[in-house]
Scaffold this active site. Structure first.
Site, PDB file in Angstrom:
ATOM      1  N   THR A 109       1.148  -1.142   0.246  1.00 53.29           N
ATOM      2  CA  THR A 109      -0.004   0.050  -0.032  1.00 53.29           C
ATOM      3  C   THR A 109       1.189   1.223   0.352  1.00 53.29           C
ATOM      4  O   THR A 109       1.741   0.997   0.555  1.00 53.29           O
ATOM      5  CB  THR A 109      -0.725   0.433   1.387  1.00 53.29           C
ATOM      6  OG1 THR A 109       0.377   0.094   2.481  1.00 53.29           O
ATOM      7  CG2 THR A 109      -1.459  -1.369   1.000  1.00 53.29           C
ATOM      8  N   GLY A 160       2.179  -2.680   3.872  1.00 48.61           N
ATOM      9  CA  GLY A 160       2.863  -3.481   4.568  1.00 48.61           C
ATOM     10  C   GLY A 160       2.245  -5.081   5.153  1.00 48.61           C
ATOM     11  O   GLY A 160       2.716  -5.113   5.567  1.00 48.61           O
ATOM     12  N   GLY A 161       0.583  -4.704   4.497  1.00 42.19           N
ATOM     13  CA  GLY A 161       0.220  -6.333   5.148  1.00 42.19           C
ATOM     14  C   GLY A 161       0.453  -6.074   6.389  1.00 42.19           C
ATOM     15  O   GLY A 161       0.017  -5.656   7.081  1.00 42.19           O
TER      16      GLY A 161
END
Length: 553
Positions: free
Chosen positions: A364, A446-447
């Protein structure tokens, strides 16, 4: 504006960790060109929302591997007071034709990451622009037209900009996944030739679409000729999205989640965002006393990892579209007694008993803007995986997201695919306030790494006393899987010394050492208010970003 830039040296190269301070507003973003575009908007009198739209659109051009017009966005905004904080969810839903049988009848047990069929959710970002701009006009005296807001991005797409090393590296890494779509190859790969870092990169098709949005408004993305043209191309490539799916897409104002922390309050977003996970991890870590340990030591990592292992299975049970459940079940997870019990269980050594979690992958872009009045916007937007579905909607130049692959095809899974529902989102922008005033905007991409990096920033800056640039620059950790790497492991940047690694191994952690400044750790940033009325900002050296204000452009 006073420039407080600092220089660090890594791997024999000189790298700028940009920090700056000023009274007329600041922008931090993962690409310097986008930060400068936002700063120029502030210099022209834009408020924080208007400048954030400028940055959002610019990032969609200059950071296409991480974000784009075909993605989603989540906002937190404030007029500077803690009582004014509100959230905006600009995330689209699965198309009405998308049922689990669509995939099972094709012999699939999971939703594919790439290709036309994976272009299954409606991008919500532009609906967010419309909703935020309307609020800006009615509440913050915003006056900028769509031409003023979108022209910087349109000119970047038309005239070009130097290609970032991060984009080239990502193209190279996922080459085999991305060469199947001819429109993607035409736009990003020069017909199957890898571009070079620093070369002038133009996107004429995207520039034309941005010109149409300037003339017709972002609503044309969802209704009208542009919407029909994009849908026709997507459907030809296998997508099942329909006109009504785009027309029904709306952004939604939501009440933020709150958590007491460090004598103030953390703000984040409720489901379908994983914001609750970020708050829980920070809350448990504070109860473990990690504000009193070495900010670069093994104790901070150990406590954070054990908190993460407790939180993520809980996250997986409660984070879904609130419209999908009769009684949301997440509110009790932020209660003081519940967080105390989690910390007590970690102290008692029960951390080895936790169930596994369903990893949250994806990349993102987070950015933040503060204006001269102290109004703030903390924003995160995404295509989900790098370059999303890998499908460009024909001549529009719009790269479509693959957020739908966050759905499950298992009927008893909380993330089960339901037509018209929004998938689980990793996106969670954050704010911190104290004594009635917003003092900090912070966040990361970053998830699974987003909540962990947010915790690192909070502890190192607010509790350990590191300045924002040092807190962002400092070595980080990541527990979890990442897109393209199925192994669940604790990763450490190589700047952590042998003693830290040895202690973590003694405490039972399986380690993987990655590069000194690894993209796996996300691209983070901070904007922070100082007692003298200045704001200071920091950008991540792992990104191509920087901090800019009206006095620097």
């Amino acid at each position: 504006m006073e420039d407080g830039s600092s220089t660090i040296t890594r791997l024999g190269a000189t790298v700028m960790t940009l920090s700056a301070q000023g009274r007329q507003g600041l922008v931090t973003a993962p690409h310097m060109v986008a930060a400068e575009a936002g700063a120029k908007a502030l210099a022209r009198g834009a408020n924080a929302i208007e400048a954030a739209i400028v940055v959002s659109a610019a990032l969609s051009v200059v950071y296409p591997h991480m974000t784009g017009l075909g993605g989603d966005a989540f906002w937190l905004i404030s007029d500077g007071s803690m009582s004014s904080v509100r959230g905006l969810v600009a995330a689209g839903a699965a198309g009405s034709a998308y049922k689990t049988d669509v995939f099972r009848n094709r012999g699939l047990t999971e939703i594919p990451f790439r290709g036309g069929l994976s272009a299954m959710t409606v991008p919500g970002m532009l609906r967010g622009w419309e909703t935020a701009r309307s609020f800006s006009a009615t509440h913050w005296s915003g006056k900028l037209s769509w031409e003023e807001l979108l022209t910087p991005a349109q000119e970047l797409a038309a005239r070009g900009f130097p290609l970032s090393a991060n984009q080239v590296k990502t193209l190279q890494q996922y080459w085999d996944d991305l060469t199947g779509d001819k429109d993607f190859c035409s736009q990003y790969l020069h017909q199957h030739t890898l571009p070079q870092t620093g070369e002038l990169f133009r996107q004429p098709a995207l520039a034309h679409t941005l010109s149409r949005l300037i003339d017709e408004g972002p609503g044309s993305f969802y209704e009208g000729d542009l919407a029909d043209e994009m849908l026709s191309c997507l459907q030809a490539k296998g997508s099942l999205l329909q006109r009504q799916d785009l027309k029904n897409c709306n952004a939604e104002w939501v009440e933020p989640l709150l958590l007491p922390f460090a004598g103030g309050t953390l703000f984040n977003l409720p489901p379908p965002s994983q914001g609750i996970a970020s708050l829980m991890i920070a809350g448990i870590m504070e109860r473990l006393g990690l504000g009193n340990v070495d900010p670069l030591g093994a104790e901070l990592i150990h406590g954070a990892v054990e908190a993460t292992r407790r939180v993520f299975p809980l996250r997986d049970r409660v984070v879904q579209d609130p419209r999908q459940v009769l009684a949301p079940s997440w509110h009790g997870l932020l209660q003081e007694d519940f967080l105390n019990r989690q910390a007590d269980a970690i102290r008692a050594g029960m951390f080895g008993l936790f169930p596994p979690w369903q990893s949250a992958l994806g990349d993102t872009t987070w950015f933040a803007v503060v204006d001269a009045e102290g109004r703030a916007a903390s924003v995160i937007q995404s295509l989900y995986h790098e370059f999303g579905s890998g499908v460009v909607a024909g001549g529009s130049g719009v790269l479509w997201n693959n957020r739908g692959c966050a759905f499950s095809l298992e009927p008893n899974n909380p993330r089960v695919l339901v037509p018209g529902m929004r998938p689980f989102h990793t996106l969670n922008p954050a704010l911190f306030g104290r004594e009635g005033h917003i003092e900090m905007a912070y966040g990361s991409m970053g998830g699974d790494g987003q909540p962990q990096t947010q915790a690192a920033l909070l502890f190192r800056h607010l509790l350990h006393g590191m300045d924002p640039a040092a807190a962002v620059d400092a070595p980080r950790w990541l527990l979890g899987r990442t897109w393209g790497n199925p192994v669940t492991a604790l990763r450490l940047e190589s700047r952590y010394g042998k003693e830290v690694r040895a202690r973590l191994r003694r405490w039972g952690h399986s380690l993987q050492v990655v590069s000194a400044y690894s993209d796996l750790m996300g691209h983070a940033g901070i904007l922070r208010a100082l007692p003298n009325g200045l704001w200071i900002g920091a950008s991540d050296p792992r990104s191509d970003g920087g901090v800019a204000g009206p006095g620097s452009v």
